[in-house]
Design an enzyme around this catalytic site. Structure first.
Site, PDB file in Angstrom:
ATOM      1  N   TYR A 153       5.885  56.768   3.747  1.00  0.00           N
ATOM      2  CA  TYR A 153       4.681  55.978   3.494  1.00  0.00           C
ATOM      3  C   TYR A 153       4.957  54.487   3.673  1.00  0.00           C
ATOM      4  O   TYR A 153       4.186  53.769   4.308  1.00  0.00           O
ATOM      5  CB  TYR A 153       4.182  56.262   2.072  1.00  0.00           C
ATOM      6  CG  TYR A 153       2.865  55.610   1.732  1.00  0.00           C
ATOM      7  CD1 TYR A 153       1.676  56.114   2.249  1.00  0.00           C
ATOM      8  CD2 TYR A 153       2.801  54.520   0.871  1.00  0.00           C
ATOM      9  CE1 TYR A 153       0.456  55.532   1.927  1.00  0.00           C
ATOM     10  CE2 TYR A 153       1.598  53.932   0.543  1.00  0.00           C
ATOM     11  CZ  TYR A 153       0.420  54.447   1.072  1.00  0.00           C
ATOM     12  OH  TYR A 153      -0.780  53.868   0.756  1.00  0.00           O
ATOM     13  N   LYS A 157       3.158  52.193   6.581  1.00  0.00           N
ATOM     14  CA  LYS A 157       2.272  51.078   6.236  1.00  0.00           C
ATOM     15  C   LYS A 157       2.823  49.740   6.721  1.00  0.00           C
ATOM     16  O   LYS A 157       2.058  48.866   7.133  1.00  0.00           O
ATOM     17  CB  LYS A 157       2.018  51.062   4.729  1.00  0.00           C
ATOM     18  CG  LYS A 157       1.207  52.257   4.228  1.00  0.00           C
ATOM     19  CD  LYS A 157      -0.144  52.369   4.926  1.00  0.00           C
ATOM     20  CE  LYS A 157      -1.001  53.473   4.333  1.00  0.00           C
ATOM     21  NZ  LYS A 157      -2.328  53.570   4.991  1.00  0.00           N
TER      22      LYS A 157
END
Length: 251
Positions: A153, A157
């Site tokens: 993640y 991002k």
């Protein structure tokens, strides 16, 4: 050009920040194409929007053929595309990096980074044909620091922030703007899944304690920022990364 002349594609429109953004853009007068892989949730949201100025497209943002077909359908139905909001996303389980299963890595990166890239790549020819448009990418506080998720993640991002800046640099002279939003703790269905039955390990309470504002944000508050960046009020804003986190990152 007023909102009534704009067509906006919103991914992840079936829930959370995507749903709130679809509603906000529609309330301002935009025509909204909602995209999500969950057909029932998406149809429910689109039924709430003004008749004749909304469409549901079921697709997985990580699938190139589905994305290209979805974007083409939107343009065929409404004749143009002006705004792209990449809000679809998933989280990981914060497994230590040396234990992260490869299938988890590939899936999170596919949805959170490759997905926005595929949508942008498919949409750019239509935005350019209009003389420009606005791209809003939903990154995360985890796109700016390393404590907001696990390796998949966090990497995805961070990558989305970089992609946003690159698109802004490449296409700014042709009227296309790209900006990223980095929310902190927002009260969505996705984040609610982190709540545990152990009062001493309550993710919700920990998030509030870490946020100077003393609360979680709402999807509707994020949607206001999405609409600002998507609209003409921000026409000199591009390549920017906007936090909306109640002060989380100032600690």
């Amino acid at each position: 050009m007023g909102w009534e002349n704009k067509v906006a594609l919103v991914t992840g429109a079936g829930s959370g920040m995507g749903r709130a953004s679809a509603r906000e853009l529609a309330a301002r007068g935009a025509t909204v194409v909602g995209l999500d892989y969950r057909e029932d949730a998406l149809e429910e949201v689109v039924r709430e929007l003004p008749s004749g100025r909304a469409m549901a497209v079921t697709a997985d943002v990580s699938d190139v053929e589905q994305v290209e077909e979805a974007v083409a359908r939107a343009v065929k139905e409404f004749g143009r595309l002006d705004v792209v909001c990449n809000i679809a996303g998933i989280v990981d389980d914060a497994t230590p990096t040396h234990e992260v299963p490869l299938d988890q890595w590939h899936r999170v990166v596919a949805v959170d980074l490759t997905g926005p890239f595929l949508v942008i790549r498919s949409a750019l020819p239509y935005l350019l044909a209009n003389g420009g448009g606005s791209i809003v990418n939903m990154a995360s506080s985890a796109g700016l620091f390393a404590a907001g998720g696990g390796s998949p993640y966090t990497a995805a991002k961070h990558g989305l922030v970089g992609l946003t800046r690159r698109v802004a640099l490449e296409y700014g002279g042709r009227g296309v703007r790209a900006n990223a939003i980095c929310p902190g703790y927002i009260a969505t269905e996705l984040n609610a899944a982190y709540r545990t039955p152990d009062p001493g390990n309550d993710f919700v309470a920990q998030a509030v304690a870490a946020t100077p504002a003393g609360r979680w944000g709402t999807p509707e508050e994020v949607a206001q920022l999405v609409a600002f960046l998507a609209g003409d009020e921000s026409r000199f804003v591009t390549g920017a990364v906007h936090t909306i986190d109640g002060g989380l990152l100032i600690r």
